[in-house]
Design a protein around this motif. Structure first.
Motif, short mmCIF file in Angstrom:
data_model
loop_
_atom_site.label_atom_id
_atom_site.label_comp_id
_atom_site.label_asym_id
_atom_site.label_seq_id
_atom_site.Cartn_x
_atom_site.Cartn_y
_atom_site.Cartn_z
N ASP A 62 0.83 -1.20 0.00
CA ASP A 62 0.00 0.00 0.00
C ASP A 62 0.86 1.25 0.00
O ASP A 62 0.57 2.22 -0.73
N ASP A 94 -2.37 2.20 10.69
CA ASP A 94 -3.63 2.11 9.95
C ASP A 94 -4.04 0.64 9.75
O ASP A 94 -5.22 0.31 9.85
N GLU A 95 -3.06 -0.21 9.47
CA GLU A 95 -3.36 -1.63 9.26
C GLU A 95 -3.82 -2.30 10.55
O GLU A 95 -4.76 -3.11 10.54
N ARG A 97 -5.35 -0.83 12.98
CA ARG A 97 -6.72 -0.35 13.21
C ARG A 97 -7.71 -1.06 12.28
O ARG A 97 -8.79 -1.45 12.71
N ARG A 98 -7.32 -1.21 11.01
CA ARG A 98 -8.22 -1.84 10.04
C ARG A 98 -8.54 -3.27 10.44
O ARG A 98 -9.68 -3.73 10.30
N ARG A 99 -7.54 -3.97 10.97
CA ARG A 99 -7.74 -5.36 11.38
C ARG A 99 -8.25 -5.46 12.82
O ARG A 99 -8.43 -6.56 13.32
N GLN A 100 -8.43 -4.31 13.46
CA GLN A 100 -8.94 -4.27 14.83
C GLN A 100 -8.05 -5.06 15.79
O GLN A 100 -8.52 -5.78 16.65
#
Length: 202
Positions: A62, A94-95, A97-100
């Motif tokens: 990314d 960010d990753e 957070r995205r994957r919680q």
């Protein structure tokens, strides 16, 4: 700090002005050359922060996909590699957070791969293996502060928290690592004693 130097050195490889100009113009060859020069450093940082090989690859992919557009924001007041390192660190958070994963109390199973991340010397691998028992948030704070040199103010901004939050997470994490290290040393000593007793005979 040896671990910090091992991770950071590749990020501080120089980028020639002519290559930077070509990257800003969107030339594919320049993009490929920059990827080749920094992708390993980017992956090594990402896998340490997110603790998962596939997630780390997603971060790197990314970051480099967005690089031709992002480079317009590079002002040149810091080395290019240092600026790129911050992009990777931001991508890692960010990753997570995205994957919680930031609020998970136990790391993903794939965290075992951290100890075997490419480019690590044996002694460094042993140190990184201690990170396997950390929750993702704790590991991210530790890696970014102790290895990457982020200040508590920078961590607070990165995570959207206060400096006291960052300091508290780091202090608890260091205590836990020390306990793990002390426990491992004690277990190794007991095992040596058992082997010695067994070889001594009656």
């Amino acid at each position: 700090m040896e671990l910090r130097a091992a991770v950071q050195d590749a990020f501080f490889l120089p980028l020639e002005p002519v290559l930077l100009d070509a990257l800003r113009r969107g030339e594919r060859g320049a993009h490929a050359a920059v990827f080749e020069r920094y992708q390993r450093a980017a992956y090594n940082l990402a896998v340490r922060v997110v603790g998962d090989a596939m997630a780390a690859e997603d971060v790197v992919q990314d970051v480099f996909l967005r690089l031709p557009q992002a480079v317009a924001r590079f002002r040149g007041d810091a080395p290019f590699g240092a600026w790129l390192r911050r992009l990777v660190a931001n991508g890692c958070i960010d990753e997570l957070r995205r994957r919680q994963w930031l609020d998970r109390e136990t790391p993903p199973e794939a965290l075992a791969e951290v100890a075997g991340a490419r480019g690590l010397a044996e002694a460094q691998a042993e140190a990184w293996a201690l990170l396997r028992g950390l929750a993702p948030r704790a590991r991210a704070v530790l890696v970014l502060h102790a290895v990457e040199g982020y200040t508590h103010a920078e961590l607070a901004a990165l995570f959207g928290q206060s400096e006291s939050w960052s300091k508290s997470i780091l202090a608890r994490t260091l205590r836990r690592l020390q306990q793990q290290a002390d426990g491992g040393a004690a277990n190794a000593g007991e095992e040596d004693e058992r082997r010695h007793a067994g070889s001594a005979g009656p």
